[in-house]
Design a protein around this motif. Structure first.
Motif, PDB file in Angstrom:
ATOM      1  N   CYS A 285       0.858  -1.193   0.000  1.00 49.48           N
ATOM      2  CA  CYS A 285       0.000   0.000   0.000  1.00 49.48           C
ATOM      3  C   CYS A 285       0.887   1.233   0.000  1.00 49.48           C
ATOM      4  O   CYS A 285       1.812   1.338   0.812  1.00 49.48           O
ATOM      5  CB  CYS A 285      -0.915  -0.015   1.217  1.00 49.48           C
ATOM      6  SG  CYS A 285      -2.101   1.349   1.258  1.00 49.48           S
ATOM      7  N   ALA A 286       0.598   2.161  -0.917  1.00 48.93           N
ATOM      8  CA  ALA A 286       1.425   3.354  -1.062  1.00 48.93           C
ATOM      9  C   ALA A 286       1.065   4.457  -0.071  1.00 48.93           C
ATOM     10  O   ALA A 286       1.825   5.406   0.086  1.00 48.93           O
ATOM     11  CB  ALA A 286       1.317   3.899  -2.483  1.00 48.93           C
ATOM     12  N   GLY A 287      -0.090   4.348   0.582  1.00 46.02           N
ATOM     13  CA  GLY A 287      -0.488   5.377   1.534  1.00 46.02           C
ATOM     14  C   GLY A 287      -1.992   5.433   1.666  1.00 46.02           C
ATOM     15  O   GLY A 287      -2.717   4.595   1.119  1.00 46.02           O
ATOM     16  N   PRO A 288      -2.514   6.426   2.409  1.00 45.36           N
ATOM     17  CA  PRO A 288      -3.961   6.557   2.595  1.00 45.36           C
ATOM     18  C   PRO A 288      -4.681   6.750   1.261  1.00 45.36           C
ATOM     19  O   PRO A 288      -4.152   7.376   0.339  1.00 45.36           O
ATOM     20  CB  PRO A 288      -4.092   7.802   3.482  1.00 45.36           C
ATOM     21  CG  PRO A 288      -2.760   7.963   4.130  1.00 45.36           C
ATOM     22  CD  PRO A 288      -1.761   7.449   3.147  1.00 45.36           C
ATOM     23  N   ASP A 289      -5.906   6.221   1.171  1.00 47.83           N
ATOM     24  CA  ASP A 289      -6.669   6.283  -0.074  1.00 47.83           C
ATOM     25  C   ASP A 289      -6.834   7.706  -0.588  1.00 47.83           C
ATOM     26  O   ASP A 289      -6.757   7.956  -1.793  1.00 47.83           O
ATOM     27  CB  ASP A 289      -8.052   5.653   0.116  1.00 47.83           C
ATOM     28  CG  ASP A 289      -7.974   4.143   0.202  1.00 47.83           C
ATOM     29  OD1 ASP A 289      -6.853   3.610   0.136  1.00 47.83           O
ATOM     30  OD2 ASP A 289      -9.028   3.506   0.345  1.00 47.83           O
ATOM     31  N   GLU A 291      -4.937  10.228  -0.236  1.00 47.40           N
ATOM     32  CA  GLU A 291      -3.703  10.979  -0.437  1.00 47.40           C
ATOM     33  C   GLU A 291      -2.747  10.334  -1.438  1.00 47.40           C
ATOM     34  O   GLU A 291      -1.797  10.981  -1.876  1.00 47.40           O
ATOM     35  CB  GLU A 291      -2.977  11.133   0.909  1.00 47.40           C
ATOM     36  CG  GLU A 291      -3.793  11.868   1.952  1.00 47.40           C
ATOM     37  CD  GLU A 291      -3.097  11.901   3.303  1.00 47.40           C
ATOM     38  OE1 GLU A 291      -1.891  11.564   3.356  1.00 47.40           O
ATOM     39  OE2 GLU A 291      -3.742  12.255   4.303  1.00 47.40           O
ATOM     40  N   SER A 292      -2.975   9.085  -1.797  1.00 48.20           N
ATOM     41  CA  SER A 292      -2.023   8.369  -2.640  1.00 48.20           C
ATOM     42  C   SER A 292      -2.752   7.683  -3.789  1.00 48.20           C
ATOM     43  O   SER A 292      -3.883   7.220  -3.631  1.00 48.20           O
ATOM     44  CB  SER A 292      -1.261   7.311  -1.822  1.00 48.20           C
ATOM     45  OG  SER A 292      -0.637   7.897  -0.707  1.00 48.20           O
TER      46      SER A 292
END
Length: 394
Positions: A285-289, A291-292
Protein backbone atom coordinates in the motif's frame (compact mmCIF):
# COMPACT_ATOMS: atom_id res chain seq x y z
CA UNK A 1 4.57 17.37 -15.81
CA UNK A 2 1.59 19.57 -14.91
CA UNK A 3 -1.68 17.79 -14.22
CA UNK A 4 -4.95 19.43 -15.17
CA UNK A 5 -8.22 17.51 -14.97
CA UNK A 6 -6.26 14.28 -15.56
CA UNK A 7 -4.58 15.82 -18.60
CA UNK A 8 -0.88 16.61 -18.72
CA UNK A 9 1.53 18.80 -20.66
CA UNK A 10 5.18 17.93 -20.20
CA UNK A 11 8.30 16.29 -21.58
CA UNK A 12 9.61 12.74 -21.86
CA UNK A 13 12.95 12.02 -20.18
CA UNK A 14 14.97 8.85 -20.81
CA UNK A 15 17.65 7.72 -18.34
CA UNK A 16 20.38 5.08 -18.59
CA UNK A 17 21.30 2.49 -15.94
CA UNK A 18 23.42 5.08 -14.14
CA UNK A 19 20.41 7.43 -14.00
CA UNK A 20 22.07 9.83 -16.41
CA UNK A 21 19.73 11.71 -18.72
CA UNK A 22 20.18 10.37 -22.27
CA UNK A 23 17.30 12.04 -24.09
CA UNK A 24 14.79 14.76 -23.25
CA UNK A 25 11.93 14.99 -25.73
CA UNK A 26 9.92 18.21 -25.42
CA UNK A 27 7.31 17.93 -28.16
CA UNK A 28 5.34 20.91 -29.42
CA UNK A 29 2.23 19.45 -31.07
CA UNK A 30 0.65 22.88 -31.69
CA UNK A 31 -2.16 22.04 -29.29
CA UNK A 32 -4.98 24.30 -28.20
CA UNK A 33 -5.00 24.26 -24.40
CA UNK A 34 -7.99 25.45 -22.32
CA UNK A 35 -7.99 28.95 -20.84
CA UNK A 36 -5.29 30.05 -23.29
CA UNK A 37 -2.63 28.24 -21.32
CA UNK A 38 0.72 27.67 -22.99
CA UNK A 39 3.19 24.88 -22.31
CA UNK A 40 6.56 24.51 -23.96
CA UNK A 41 6.28 20.71 -23.83
CA UNK A 42 2.95 19.06 -24.70
CA UNK A 43 3.30 15.30 -24.09
CA UNK A 44 0.38 13.92 -22.08
CA UNK A 45 0.80 11.91 -18.87
CA UNK A 46 -1.28 8.85 -19.79
CA UNK A 47 1.07 6.91 -22.04
CA UNK A 48 4.71 6.62 -22.88
CA UNK A 49 5.53 3.37 -24.65
CA UNK A 50 8.88 2.32 -26.09
CA UNK A 51 8.31 0.28 -29.23
CA UNK A 52 10.35 -2.62 -30.57
CA UNK A 53 11.60 -0.34 -33.36
CA UNK A 54 13.34 2.13 -31.00
CA UNK A 55 10.63 4.77 -31.20
CA UNK A 56 8.10 5.79 -28.59
CA UNK A 57 4.37 6.42 -28.50
CA UNK A 58 2.91 9.28 -26.48
CA UNK A 59 -0.61 10.64 -26.03
CA UNK A 60 -1.84 14.26 -26.24
CA UNK A 61 -5.09 16.14 -25.60
CA UNK A 62 -6.11 18.93 -27.97
CA UNK A 63 -9.06 21.26 -27.15
CA UNK A 64 -11.16 21.35 -30.31
CA UNK A 65 -14.40 23.14 -31.21
CA UNK A 66 -17.02 20.53 -32.17
CA UNK A 67 -20.79 20.22 -32.67
CA UNK A 68 -22.20 18.58 -29.52
CA UNK A 69 -25.92 18.70 -30.33
CA UNK A 70 -25.96 14.89 -30.67
CA UNK A 71 -24.92 14.75 -26.97
CA UNK A 72 -27.52 17.37 -25.94
CA UNK A 73 -24.84 20.06 -26.02
CA UNK A 74 -24.35 23.12 -28.17
CA UNK A 75 -23.40 23.35 -31.82
CA UNK A 76 -20.31 25.36 -30.91
CA UNK A 77 -19.14 23.05 -28.11
CA UNK A 78 -15.62 22.02 -27.21
CA UNK A 79 -14.09 18.56 -26.77
CA UNK A 80 -10.69 17.07 -26.14
CA UNK A 81 -9.51 15.45 -29.35
CA UNK A 82 -7.36 12.55 -28.15
CA UNK A 83 -4.19 12.13 -30.17
CA UNK A 84 -1.17 9.90 -30.16
CA UNK A 85 2.17 10.32 -31.86
CA UNK A 86 5.06 8.04 -32.70
CA UNK A 87 8.37 9.87 -32.23
CA UNK A 88 12.04 9.15 -32.83
CA UNK A 89 13.69 10.03 -29.47
CA UNK A 90 17.06 10.75 -31.10
CA UNK A 91 15.80 13.28 -33.62
CA UNK A 92 12.43 14.30 -32.09
CA UNK A 93 10.89 13.64 -35.51
CA UNK A 94 7.16 12.84 -35.49
CA UNK A 95 6.76 9.64 -37.51
CA UNK A 96 3.00 9.10 -37.11
CA UNK A 97 -0.05 10.99 -35.84
CA UNK A 98 -3.55 9.72 -35.02
CA UNK A 99 -6.70 11.61 -34.01
CA UNK A 100 -9.73 10.05 -32.32
CA UNK A 101 -12.10 12.70 -33.74
CA UNK A 102 -11.08 11.74 -37.26
CA UNK A 103 -11.98 8.06 -36.78
CA UNK A 104 -14.57 7.63 -33.99
CA UNK A 105 -18.05 9.13 -33.51
CA UNK A 106 -18.57 11.22 -30.37
CA UNK A 107 -21.89 9.43 -29.86
CA UNK A 108 -19.94 6.24 -29.05
CA UNK A 109 -19.01 7.78 -25.71
CA UNK A 110 -20.47 6.61 -22.39
CA UNK A 111 -19.15 9.67 -20.54
CA UNK A 112 -21.89 12.09 -19.41
CA UNK A 113 -21.55 15.57 -20.92
CA UNK A 114 -22.57 17.19 -17.63
CA UNK A 115 -21.30 20.75 -17.23
CA UNK A 116 -18.43 20.24 -19.68
CA UNK A 117 -18.26 20.94 -23.40
CA UNK A 118 -17.10 24.55 -23.22
CA UNK A 119 -13.78 26.22 -23.98
CA UNK A 120 -12.67 26.16 -20.34
CA UNK A 121 -13.68 22.54 -19.66
CA UNK A 122 -13.81 20.55 -22.92
CA UNK A 123 -15.87 17.36 -23.06
CA UNK A 124 -13.55 14.39 -22.49
CA UNK A 125 -15.58 12.03 -24.68
CA UNK A 126 -12.83 9.55 -25.65
CA UNK A 127 -10.12 9.66 -22.97
CA UNK A 128 -7.16 7.85 -24.50
CA UNK A 129 -5.06 6.24 -21.77
CA UNK A 130 -3.08 3.51 -23.54
CA UNK A 131 -1.42 2.92 -26.90
CA UNK A 132 1.06 0.25 -27.96
CA UNK A 133 2.25 -1.10 -31.28
CA UNK A 134 1.64 -4.65 -32.55
CA UNK A 135 4.11 -4.89 -35.41
CA UNK A 136 3.06 -2.16 -37.84
CA UNK A 137 -0.39 -1.93 -36.20
CA UNK A 138 -1.46 -0.03 -33.07
CA UNK A 139 -3.63 -1.00 -30.09
CA UNK A 140 -5.44 2.06 -28.69
CA UNK A 141 -7.62 2.18 -25.60
CA UNK A 142 -10.52 4.56 -25.00
CA UNK A 143 -11.74 4.59 -21.41
CA UNK A 144 -14.92 6.50 -22.20
CA UNK A 145 -16.14 4.49 -25.20
CA UNK A 146 -15.35 1.21 -23.35
CA UNK A 147 -13.50 0.14 -26.48
CA UNK A 148 -10.07 -1.05 -27.61
CA UNK A 149 -9.21 -0.20 -31.24
CA UNK A 150 -6.85 -2.10 -33.55
CA UNK A 151 -5.43 0.31 -36.13
CA UNK A 152 -3.52 -0.48 -39.28
CA UNK A 153 -0.37 1.37 -40.31
CA UNK A 154 -2.38 4.16 -41.94
CA UNK A 155 -4.48 4.78 -38.81
CA UNK A 156 -7.71 3.22 -40.09
CA UNK A 157 -9.59 1.05 -37.59
CA UNK A 158 -9.40 -2.65 -38.50
CA UNK A 159 -11.62 -3.70 -35.58
CA UNK A 160 -13.20 -2.66 -32.30
CA UNK A 161 -13.28 -4.72 -29.11
CA UNK A 162 -16.07 -3.16 -27.02
CA UNK A 163 -16.65 -3.96 -23.37
CA UNK A 164 -20.45 -3.92 -23.48
CA UNK A 165 -21.24 -5.51 -26.85
CA UNK A 166 -17.99 -7.15 -27.92
CA UNK A 167 -17.81 -4.83 -30.90
CA UNK A 168 -16.63 -6.67 -34.01
CA UNK A 169 -16.19 -9.87 -32.01
CA UNK A 170 -19.82 -10.44 -31.02
CA UNK A 171 -21.17 -11.44 -27.62
CA UNK A 172 -18.53 -11.60 -24.90
CA UNK A 173 -18.12 -14.64 -22.64
CA UNK A 174 -19.81 -14.77 -19.23
CA UNK A 175 -17.97 -12.48 -16.77
CA UNK A 176 -16.09 -11.02 -19.75
CA UNK A 177 -17.68 -7.58 -20.09
CA UNK A 178 -15.68 -4.49 -19.11
CA UNK A 179 -16.13 -0.74 -18.60
CA UNK A 180 -13.87 2.31 -18.01
CA UNK A 181 -10.87 0.02 -18.57
CA UNK A 182 -7.13 0.72 -18.44
CA UNK A 183 -3.83 -0.75 -19.59
CA UNK A 184 -4.73 -3.25 -22.35
CA UNK A 185 -1.67 -5.15 -23.53
CA UNK A 186 -1.14 -7.85 -26.18
CA UNK A 187 0.61 -11.12 -25.33
CA UNK A 188 1.59 -14.30 -27.18
CA UNK A 189 0.89 -12.75 -30.58
CA UNK A 190 0.73 -15.48 -33.24
CA UNK A 191 -0.24 -15.53 -36.90
CA UNK A 192 -3.99 -15.62 -36.31
CA UNK A 193 -4.61 -15.20 -32.56
CA UNK A 194 -3.26 -13.30 -29.57
CA UNK A 195 -4.01 -12.81 -25.88
CA UNK A 196 -5.24 -9.48 -24.55
CA UNK A 197 -5.03 -8.42 -20.89
CA UNK A 198 -6.70 -5.40 -19.34
CA UNK A 199 -7.51 -3.77 -16.02
CA UNK A 200 -11.30 -3.63 -15.76
CA UNK A 201 -12.27 -0.72 -13.51
CA UNK A 202 -15.91 -1.72 -14.12
CA UNK A 203 -17.22 1.33 -12.28
CA UNK A 204 -17.08 5.09 -12.46
CA UNK A 205 -18.11 7.70 -9.93
CA UNK A 206 -20.20 9.58 -12.52
CA UNK A 207 -22.14 6.43 -13.46
CA UNK A 208 -24.29 5.28 -10.54
CA UNK A 209 -25.45 2.26 -12.50
CA UNK A 210 -22.00 0.73 -12.79
CA UNK A 211 -20.64 0.33 -9.27
CA UNK A 212 -19.13 -3.12 -9.54
CA UNK A 213 -16.00 -4.74 -8.09
CA UNK A 214 -12.87 -4.08 -10.11
CA UNK A 215 -11.23 -7.10 -11.73
CA UNK A 216 -8.60 -8.07 -14.30
CA UNK A 217 -9.23 -9.99 -17.51
CA UNK A 218 -7.30 -11.95 -20.13
CA UNK A 219 -8.91 -12.92 -23.44
CA UNK A 220 -7.81 -14.98 -26.43
CA UNK A 221 -8.88 -13.19 -29.60
CA UNK A 222 -8.54 -13.76 -33.34
CA UNK A 223 -6.34 -11.15 -35.00
CA UNK A 224 -9.02 -10.64 -37.63
CA UNK A 225 -12.60 -11.24 -36.42
CA UNK A 226 -15.12 -12.40 -38.97
CA UNK A 227 -17.00 -15.35 -40.37
CA UNK A 228 -15.44 -18.59 -39.22
CA UNK A 229 -13.04 -16.97 -36.72
CA UNK A 230 -12.94 -18.15 -33.13
CA UNK A 231 -15.12 -16.30 -30.62
CA UNK A 232 -13.39 -14.41 -27.78
CA UNK A 233 -12.28 -16.82 -25.08
CA UNK A 234 -11.97 -15.60 -21.49
CA UNK A 235 -8.75 -17.11 -20.14
CA UNK A 236 -8.59 -15.36 -16.76
CA UNK A 237 -11.00 -13.44 -14.56
CA UNK A 238 -9.15 -12.29 -11.45
CA UNK A 239 -11.14 -10.84 -8.52
CA UNK A 240 -10.32 -9.77 -4.97
CA UNK A 241 -11.69 -10.74 -1.58
CA UNK A 242 -12.72 -8.36 -0.11
CA UNK A 243 -13.58 -6.60 -3.40
CA UNK A 244 -11.83 -3.39 -4.48
CA UNK A 245 -13.55 -0.53 -6.34
CA UNK A 246 -11.24 1.56 -8.55
CA UNK A 247 -13.06 4.40 -10.33
CA UNK A 248 -9.96 5.37 -12.31
CA UNK A 249 -6.44 4.33 -13.27
CA UNK A 250 -4.92 0.90 -12.59
CA UNK A 251 -2.76 -1.66 -14.38
CA UNK A 252 -2.41 -5.41 -14.81
CA UNK A 253 0.52 -7.60 -15.85
CA UNK A 254 -0.47 -11.28 -16.21
CA UNK A 255 2.96 -12.64 -17.13
CA UNK A 256 5.71 -11.72 -14.67
CA UNK A 257 9.00 -13.54 -15.21
CA UNK A 258 8.33 -15.68 -12.11
CA UNK A 259 4.97 -16.85 -13.49
CA UNK A 260 2.95 -14.59 -11.20
CA UNK A 261 0.58 -11.70 -11.95
CA UNK A 262 0.68 -8.07 -10.78
CA UNK A 263 -2.10 -5.49 -10.43
CA UNK A 264 -2.30 -1.92 -9.17
CA UNK A 265 -5.60 -0.22 -8.35
CA UNK A 266 -5.41 3.44 -9.26
CA UNK A 267 -6.81 5.77 -6.65
CA UNK A 268 -7.03 2.78 -4.29
CA UNK A 269 -3.27 2.72 -3.67
CA UNK A 270 -2.74 -1.06 -3.50
CA UNK A 271 -0.24 -3.25 -5.34
CA UNK A 272 -1.00 -6.98 -5.39
CA UNK A 273 1.02 -9.90 -6.70
CA UNK A 274 -0.89 -13.10 -7.41
CA UNK A 275 0.26 -16.62 -8.12
CA UNK A 276 -0.65 -18.31 -11.41
CA UNK A 277 -3.82 -19.62 -9.73
CA UNK A 278 -4.90 -16.14 -8.56
CA UNK A 279 -3.91 -16.59 -4.92
CA UNK A 280 -2.55 -13.36 -3.41
CA UNK A 281 1.18 -13.68 -2.68
CA UNK A 282 1.73 -10.20 -1.26
CA UNK A 283 0.02 -6.82 -0.97
CA UNK A 284 1.59 -3.38 -0.73
CA UNK A 285 0.00 0.00 0.00
CA UNK A 286 1.43 3.35 -1.06
CA UNK A 287 -0.49 5.38 1.53
CA UNK A 288 -3.96 6.56 2.59
CA UNK A 289 -6.67 6.28 -0.07
CA UNK A 290 -7.37 10.01 -0.11
CA UNK A 291 -3.70 10.98 -0.44
CA UNK A 292 -2.02 8.37 -2.64
CA UNK A 293 -2.62 6.91 -6.09
CA UNK A 294 -0.79 4.45 -8.36
CA UNK A 295 -1.51 5.04 -12.03
CA UNK A 296 0.50 2.00 -13.12
CA UNK A 297 2.87 -0.38 -11.40
CA UNK A 298 5.56 -2.69 -12.72
CA UNK A 299 7.80 -5.41 -11.33
CA UNK A 300 10.95 -6.06 -13.34
CA UNK A 301 14.54 -7.09 -12.74
CA UNK A 302 16.54 -3.87 -12.78
CA UNK A 303 20.29 -3.32 -12.46
CA UNK A 304 21.66 0.17 -11.90
CA UNK A 305 24.37 2.11 -10.08
CA UNK A 306 23.87 5.87 -9.62
CA UNK A 307 26.68 7.98 -11.06
CA UNK A 308 25.71 11.35 -9.60
CA UNK A 309 24.91 10.42 -5.98
CA UNK A 310 26.80 8.74 -3.15
CA UNK A 311 25.73 6.39 -0.36
CA UNK A 312 23.90 8.09 2.52
CA UNK A 313 25.22 7.38 6.02
CA UNK A 314 23.66 8.25 9.38
CA UNK A 315 25.26 7.51 12.79
CA UNK A 316 22.99 7.38 15.85
CA UNK A 317 23.35 6.46 19.52
CA UNK A 318 22.55 2.87 20.41
CA UNK A 319 19.29 3.16 22.33
CA UNK A 320 18.34 5.49 25.15
CA UNK A 321 21.42 4.63 27.24
CA UNK A 322 23.72 5.87 24.46
CA UNK A 323 26.25 3.12 25.11
CA UNK A 324 27.86 3.16 21.71
CA UNK A 325 26.77 4.03 18.19
CA UNK A 326 25.33 2.36 15.11
CA UNK A 327 25.70 3.36 11.48
CA UNK A 328 22.86 3.13 8.96
CA UNK A 329 23.66 3.23 5.25
CA UNK A 330 21.46 3.42 2.13
CA UNK A 331 22.10 4.19 -1.52
CA UNK A 332 18.81 4.81 -3.24
CA UNK A 333 18.73 3.41 -6.77
CA UNK A 334 21.78 1.14 -6.37
CA UNK A 335 20.58 -2.41 -7.04
CA UNK A 336 23.76 -4.49 -7.00
CA UNK A 337 25.55 -3.58 -3.76
CA UNK A 338 26.73 -6.81 -2.11
CA UNK A 339 28.57 -5.34 0.89
CA UNK A 340 29.67 -2.16 2.64
CA UNK A 341 33.30 -1.47 3.60
CA UNK A 342 33.49 0.41 6.92
CA UNK A 343 36.22 3.01 7.56
CA UNK A 344 36.69 4.94 10.81
CA UNK A 345 38.89 7.75 12.10
CA UNK A 346 39.96 7.95 15.77
CA UNK A 347 41.52 10.72 17.86
CA UNK A 348 44.98 9.17 17.73
CA UNK A 349 44.64 7.13 14.58
CA UNK A 350 44.23 7.95 10.91
CA UNK A 351 41.63 6.49 8.55
CA UNK A 352 41.38 2.74 8.95
CA UNK A 353 39.36 0.01 7.33
CA UNK A 354 37.78 -1.90 10.19
CA UNK A 355 35.64 -4.44 8.35
CA UNK A 356 32.98 -5.23 5.81
CA UNK A 357 29.24 -5.60 6.37
CA UNK A 358 27.05 -7.70 4.07
CA UNK A 359 24.20 -5.93 2.29
CA UNK A 360 20.98 -6.30 4.31
CA UNK A 361 18.32 -4.68 2.20
CA UNK A 362 17.50 -1.05 1.59
CA UNK A 363 19.10 0.06 4.88
CA UNK A 364 22.09 -1.79 6.37
CA UNK A 365 23.12 -1.21 9.98
CA UNK A 366 26.46 -1.87 11.68
CA UNK A 367 28.13 -1.24 15.03
CA UNK A 368 30.62 1.64 15.19
CA UNK A 369 33.87 1.05 17.15
CA UNK A 370 33.86 2.87 20.48
CA UNK A 371 37.05 4.79 19.69
CA UNK A 372 35.80 6.23 16.39
CA UNK A 373 35.37 9.98 15.91
CA UNK A 374 34.03 9.75 12.35
CA UNK A 375 32.84 7.04 9.99
CA UNK A 376 32.79 6.47 6.23
CA UNK A 377 31.45 3.54 4.16
CA UNK A 378 32.18 2.26 0.66
CA UNK A 379 29.74 0.40 -1.59
CA UNK A 380 31.01 -2.93 -2.96
CA UNK A 381 29.64 -4.09 -6.34
CA UNK A 382 30.96 -7.28 -8.01
CA UNK A 383 33.82 -7.44 -5.53
CA UNK A 384 35.00 -3.87 -6.17
CA UNK A 385 34.41 -0.76 -4.09
CA UNK A 386 32.71 1.70 -6.45
CA UNK A 387 31.68 4.70 -4.33
CA UNK A 388 32.12 6.02 -0.79
CA UNK A 389 29.88 8.07 1.43
CA UNK A 390 30.94 11.28 3.05
CA UNK A 391 32.43 11.27 6.56
CA UNK A 392 29.97 11.40 9.45
CA UNK A 393 31.07 12.54 12.91
CA UNK A 394 30.34 10.37 15.94
Amino acid sequence: MRHRRLVGYGNVTLLDTNYNVKHVVCPDFNLTIPNNETHECQADLHEFYLTDRNTFLVTAYNATQTDLTAMNGTADGWVFDCLFFEIDPKTNEILFRWSALEHVAITDSHEPLGQTGNASVPYDWFHINSVTNMGDHYLVNSRHTWTIYYLNSTGSIDWRFAGDTGGDFGVLPEEGTFRWQHHPRAHSVAESIFDLSLFNNNNQALDNSSSHPTNTLVYRLPLQPGDGSAAPELLRHLTNDPPLFADSQGSYTPDLSNGNQLATFGQVPFVKEYGPDGEVRWTGCAGPDAESQIYRGFKEEWHATPSSTSPSLVVLPNGSEKTGYYGYVTWNGATDVSAWTVYVVGRWRGLRKVGEVGFRGFETSFEVPCWATSVQVGAVVDGTEVRRSGFVSV
